[in-house]
Design a protein around this motif. Structure first.
Motif, mmCIF file in Angstrom:
data_model
loop_
_atom_site.group_PDB
_atom_site.id
_atom_site.type_symbol
_atom_site.label_atom_id
_atom_site.label_comp_id
_atom_site.label_asym_id
_atom_site.label_seq_id
_atom_site.Cartn_x
_atom_site.Cartn_y
_atom_site.Cartn_z
ATOM 1 N N LYS A 76 -20.647 5.027 12.520
ATOM 2 C CA LYS A 76 -21.315 4.562 11.312
ATOM 3 C C LYS A 76 -19.681 3.929 10.451
ATOM 4 C CE LYS A 76 -24.856 6.304 10.568
ATOM 5 N NZ LYS A 76 -25.733 7.626 10.583
ATOM 6 N N GLN A 77 -20.056 3.204 9.341
ATOM 7 C CA GLN A 77 -18.751 2.807 9.048
ATOM 8 C C GLN A 77 -18.572 3.272 8.035
ATOM 9 O OE1 GLN A 77 -16.949 0.048 8.836
ATOM 10 N NE2 GLN A 77 -18.308 -1.130 10.703
ATOM 11 N N TYR A 78 -16.852 3.588 7.748
ATOM 12 C CA TYR A 78 -15.978 4.204 6.611
ATOM 13 C C TYR A 78 -17.057 4.715 5.526
ATOM 14 C CZ TYR A 78 -14.106 -0.033 4.855
ATOM 15 O OH TYR A 78 -14.093 -1.517 4.758
ATOM 16 N N SER A 79 -17.851 3.359 5.531
ATOM 17 C CA SER A 79 -18.116 3.420 4.019
ATOM 18 C C SER A 79 -19.449 4.369 3.834
ATOM 19 C CB SER A 79 -18.661 1.960 2.970
ATOM 20 O OG SER A 79 -19.356 1.273 4.612
ATOM 21 N N GLY A 80 -19.795 4.884 5.360
ATOM 22 C CA GLY A 80 -20.887 5.349 5.654
ATOM 23 C C GLY A 80 -20.605 6.926 5.177
ATOM 24 N N TYR A 81 -22.047 7.869 5.086
ATOM 25 C CA TYR A 81 -21.397 9.430 4.722
ATOM 26 C C TYR A 81 -21.075 10.066 5.572
ATOM 27 C CZ TYR A 81 -23.843 9.628 0.441
ATOM 28 O OH TYR A 81 -24.248 9.322 -0.669
ATOM 29 N N TYR A 82 -20.659 9.903 7.353
ATOM 30 C CA TYR A 82 -20.250 10.813 8.093
ATOM 31 C C TYR A 82 -19.274 9.547 9.056
ATOM 32 C CZ TYR A 82 -23.332 14.273 7.397
ATOM 33 O OH TYR A 82 -23.761 15.510 6.749
ATOM 34 N N GLY A 83 -18.247 8.877 8.013
ATOM 35 C CA GLY A 83 -17.561 7.387 8.952
ATOM 36 C C GLY A 83 -16.361 7.980 9.232
ATOM 37 N N CYS A 84 -15.762 9.279 8.839
ATOM 38 C CA CYS A 84 -14.699 9.139 9.060
ATOM 39 C C CYS A 84 -14.643 9.655 10.777
ATOM 40 C CB CYS A 84 -13.355 10.401 8.130
ATOM 41 S SG CYS A 84 -11.603 10.462 9.065
ATOM 42 N N ASP A 85 -13.202 8.575 11.195
ATOM 43 C CA ASP A 85 -13.481 8.895 12.631
ATOM 44 C C ASP A 85 -12.471 9.726 13.001
ATOM 45 O OD1 ASP A 85 -11.381 7.254 11.198
ATOM 46 O OD2 ASP A 85 -11.030 6.033 13.254
ATOM 47 N N LYS A 86 -12.135 10.398 12.068
ATOM 48 C CA LYS A 86 -11.094 11.328 12.969
ATOM 49 C C LYS A 86 -11.440 12.948 12.118
ATOM 50 C CE LYS A 86 -7.115 8.866 13.821
ATOM 51 N NZ LYS A 86 -7.262 8.605 15.459
ATOM 52 N N CYS A 87 -11.958 12.686 11.173
ATOM 53 C CA CYS A 87 -12.657 14.539 10.853
ATOM 54 C C CYS A 87 -14.288 14.244 10.945
ATOM 55 C CB CYS A 87 -12.062 14.693 9.664
ATOM 56 S SG CYS A 87 -12.251 14.010 8.093
ATOM 57 N N THR A 88 -14.918 15.579 10.738
ATOM 58 C CA THR A 88 -16.424 14.911 10.472
ATOM 59 C C THR A 88 -17.061 15.857 8.535
ATOM 60 O OG1 THR A 88 -15.880 17.495 10.426
ATOM 61 C CG2 THR A 88 -16.651 16.821 12.948
ATOM 62 N N GLN A 89 -15.680 15.336 8.278
ATOM 63 C CA GLN A 89 -16.445 15.990 6.774
ATOM 64 C C GLN A 89 -17.607 14.347 6.570
ATOM 65 O OE1 GLN A 89 -14.514 14.503 3.091
ATOM 66 N NE2 GLN A 89 -12.464 14.734 4.188
ATOM 67 N N LYS A 90 -18.564 15.377 5.039
ATOM 68 C CA LYS A 90 -18.895 14.106 4.970
ATOM 69 C C LYS A 90 -18.670 13.168 3.504
ATOM 70 C CE LYS A 90 -23.648 13.812 2.881
ATOM 71 N NZ LYS A 90 -25.695 14.997 2.539
ATOM 72 N N GLY A 91 -18.997 11.735 3.224
ATOM 73 C CA GLY A 91 -18.428 11.683 2.643
ATOM 74 C C GLY A 91 -19.380 11.820 0.861
ATOM 75 N N VAL A 92 -18.408 12.117 -0.178
ATOM 76 C CA VAL A 92 -19.173 12.279 -1.251
ATOM 77 C C VAL A 92 -19.313 10.920 -2.046
ATOM 78 C CG1 VAL A 92 -19.496 13.358 -3.618
ATOM 79 C CG2 VAL A 92 -18.180 14.360 -1.067
ATOM 80 N N TRP A 93 -20.467 10.873 -2.894
ATOM 81 C CA TRP A 93 -20.737 9.618 -3.506
ATOM 82 C C TRP A 93 -19.901 9.471 -4.620
ATOM 83 C CZ3 TRP A 93 -22.233 4.622 -2.059
ATOM 84 C CH2 TRP A 93 -21.785 3.431 -2.512
ATOM 85 N N TYR A 94 -18.870 8.681 -5.497
ATOM 86 C CA TYR A 94 -18.888 8.357 -6.818
ATOM 87 C C TYR A 94 -18.500 7.578 -7.470
ATOM 88 C CZ TYR A 94 -17.048 13.370 -7.385
ATOM 89 O OH TYR A 94 -16.782 14.722 -7.362
ATOM 90 N N GLY A 95 -19.562 6.257 -7.151
ATOM 91 C CA GLY A 95 -19.477 4.849 -7.424
ATOM 92 C C GLY A 95 -19.153 4.609 -6.105
ATOM 93 N N ARG A 96 -18.535 4.809 -5.288
ATOM 94 C CA ARG A 96 -18.650 4.300 -4.047
ATOM 95 C C ARG A 96 -17.853 5.631 -3.278
ATOM 96 N NH1 ARG A 96 -13.808 0.801 -4.663
ATOM 97 N NH2 ARG A 96 -13.814 0.368 -2.680
ATOM 98 N N LEU A 97 -17.951 5.292 -1.652
ATOM 99 C CA LEU A 97 -17.991 6.677 -0.815
ATOM 100 C C LEU A 97 -16.676 6.922 -0.904
ATOM 101 C CD1 LEU A 97 -20.713 7.864 1.019
ATOM 102 C CD2 LEU A 97 -18.588 7.505 3.014
ATOM 103 N N THR A 98 -16.218 8.246 -1.019
ATOM 104 C CA THR A 98 -14.859 9.131 -1.072
ATOM 105 C C THR A 98 -15.003 10.275 -0.201
ATOM 106 O OG1 THR A 98 -15.574 10.398 -2.734
ATOM 107 C CG2 THR A 98 -14.370 8.440 -3.222
ATOM 108 N N TYR A 99 -14.066 10.799 -0.033
ATOM 109 C CA TYR A 99 -13.729 12.095 1.098
ATOM 110 C C TYR A 99 -13.018 13.236 0.354
ATOM 111 C CZ TYR A 99 -15.343 9.499 4.934
ATOM 112 O OH TYR A 99 -16.176 8.457 5.425
#
Ligand code: ZN
Length: 447
Positions: A76-99
């Protein structure tokens, strides 16, 4: 143009293309990597035979910006929910995807990646899985894109164009611009570019953001950026200074990581939840990667970006861009001067601003004149103006001497012959307007 470039990591680093593709949009599949992967696999397993020598080859890192990394890793792209390629956390939407998670991070491993344990992270099977490499460690965070063009640029834009609460007043922006232009005279010629005003920020190159992040920002923001925002910026700046230096990272990697964790946490308090976008979040993984490779410059995109710039210049007209480039590369193979990396210059310069060196924790000097004198061991001697009793230039977040930043009294100096081999650490000498407070900053990154 989508080139696959290779760098041989022996100083001076040599970059060359191994595959070139060209089209009006990004490649629609990864077929253009097939030949490269096949050849790499062969080289990694069997080495290269050169005359009677067998040369063992290892793949150190695969350097991409975040979108290209997701593409070649089939994730997934870094702007997608599971996009970090180093850790497994699901992103959270605050106007844009954040971790938002900072402390309880579960890291990905080569095994968990290959087994696709977290299905949501993957979009397919990466061609790189065919290689005997660690698919997490071999894809480092690239600080050129993520720290310089990412976080540093973002901070500057927040300060000059962002929300009113954290924006710098027009008067202070003008002050910073003035200081940046004054700084031009002090920046040594190793730097590809002299500082430019923030009015031109849209045209700043990655090296200019790096120069600001590691060196000039500390000086020009002082007194012009709100105190708490300045202290926060300094944690990023000091951490990056440590991580670009092969010497400092050995002693202070853990501290640099603590600073970056603080930077991300405090960043959320100062700039809100939306501050923790992927690039900011990736700073939590930066120290680990830099430590693994020995310093950030070992796994950064800077040499590739330089080469890419040269490749683009080879295209003279819009037709058959690829064949123009290939033809030009062949020509250069017979006349390699232009494409070869600059040789290490170990020449001592005696003119400002190229003549400042750090000698040790308590002294620095300016080379003033070359001499023909040599000591008993044949070392050339250089006449230098030595400044003893250097002081710390700041103490927050740490003693500035740790990262080679000093304050000196230029009225107190003496002349001395110094061995050329002792002039190793080049530095930037910055005089204040009054001339009373001169600062010295060790140059920590590799050019
Ligand atoms: Zn992460």
């Amino acid at each position: 143009m989508w080139p696959v470039l290779c760098a041989i990591m022996i100083q001076p680093v040599t970059v060359f293309p191994v595959a070139l593709t060209c089209g009006s949009s990004k490649p629609c599949n990864l077929d253009f990597l097939n030949d490269t992967i096949r050849e790499l696999n062969d080289i990694l397993q069997h080495g290269i035979q050169y005359e009677e020598f067998k040369i063992h080859v290892t793949l150190k890192s695969i350097v991409c910006d975040a979108p290209a990394r997701a593409m070649v890793k089939a994730t997934k792209q870094y702007s997608g929910y599971y996009g970090c390629d180093k850790c497994t956390q699901k992103g959270v939407w605050y106007g844009r995807l954040t971790y938002q998670e900072i402390d309880n991070i579960v890291l990905r491993t080569n095994e968990s990646f290959r087994d696709q344990i977290q299905e949501e992270h993957h979009c397919g099977v990466s061609p790189f899985t065919a290689l005997p490499v660690d698919l997490i460690k071999s894809f480092p965070i690239d600080y050129m894109h993520q720290a310089c063009l990412g976080v540093m640029r973002r901070l500057l834009l927040i300060w000059i164009k962002g929300k009113k609460e954290t924006r710098i007043t027009q008067r202070h922006v003008e002050e910073i611009n003035k200081k940046l232009l004054e700084m031009q005279q002090f920046v040594p010629s190793n730097f590809a570019r002299k500082p430019r005003s923030l009015l031109e920020i849209d045209r700043w190159k990655a090296t200019e953001f790096r120069q600001f992040l590691l060196y000039t920002g500390k000086l020009v923001l002082k007194g012009s950026l709100r105190g708490d925002l300045y202290a926060h910026f300094m944690t990023l700046s000091v951490a990056l200074c440590i991580l670009v230096s092969p010497r400092l990272i050995q002693m202070h990697k853990g501290y640099a990581h603590q600073l970056l964790v603080y930077f991300v946490k405090r960043g959320r308090e100062l700039y809100g939840n939306e501050f923790l976008v992927y690039n900011v979040h990736s700073m939590l993984h930066l120290a680990e990667d830099a430590g693994w490779f020995g310093s950030l410059d070992v796994c950064a995109a800077f040499p590739f970006e330089n080469y890419l710039y040269k490749l683009k210049k080879m295209v003279r007209s819009g037709k058959n861009a690829l064949s123009q480039v290939v033809k030009r590369i062949h020509e250069l193979e017979n006349d390699p001067g232009e494409m070869k990396p600059a040789k290490f210059k170990k020449i001592i310069c005696t003119n400002k601003p190229d003549n400042t060196y750090i000698l040790d924790d308590s002294s620095c000097c300016e080379a003033v004149a070359l001499s023909h004198q040599r000591d008993d061991e044949g070392n050339q001697k250089i006449l230098c103006r030595v400044y003893n009793r250097t002081e710390s230039a700041f103490n927050d977040p740490c003693d500035s001497k740790i990262i080679g930043v000093y304050q000196i009294n230029t009225a107190k100096s003496y002349m001395k012959f110094i061995k050329k081999s002792d002039l190793k650490t080049k530095a930037i000498m910055v005089h204040s307007r009054s001339g009373r407070h001169t600062k010295i900053l060790a140059i920590l990154h590799e050019f």
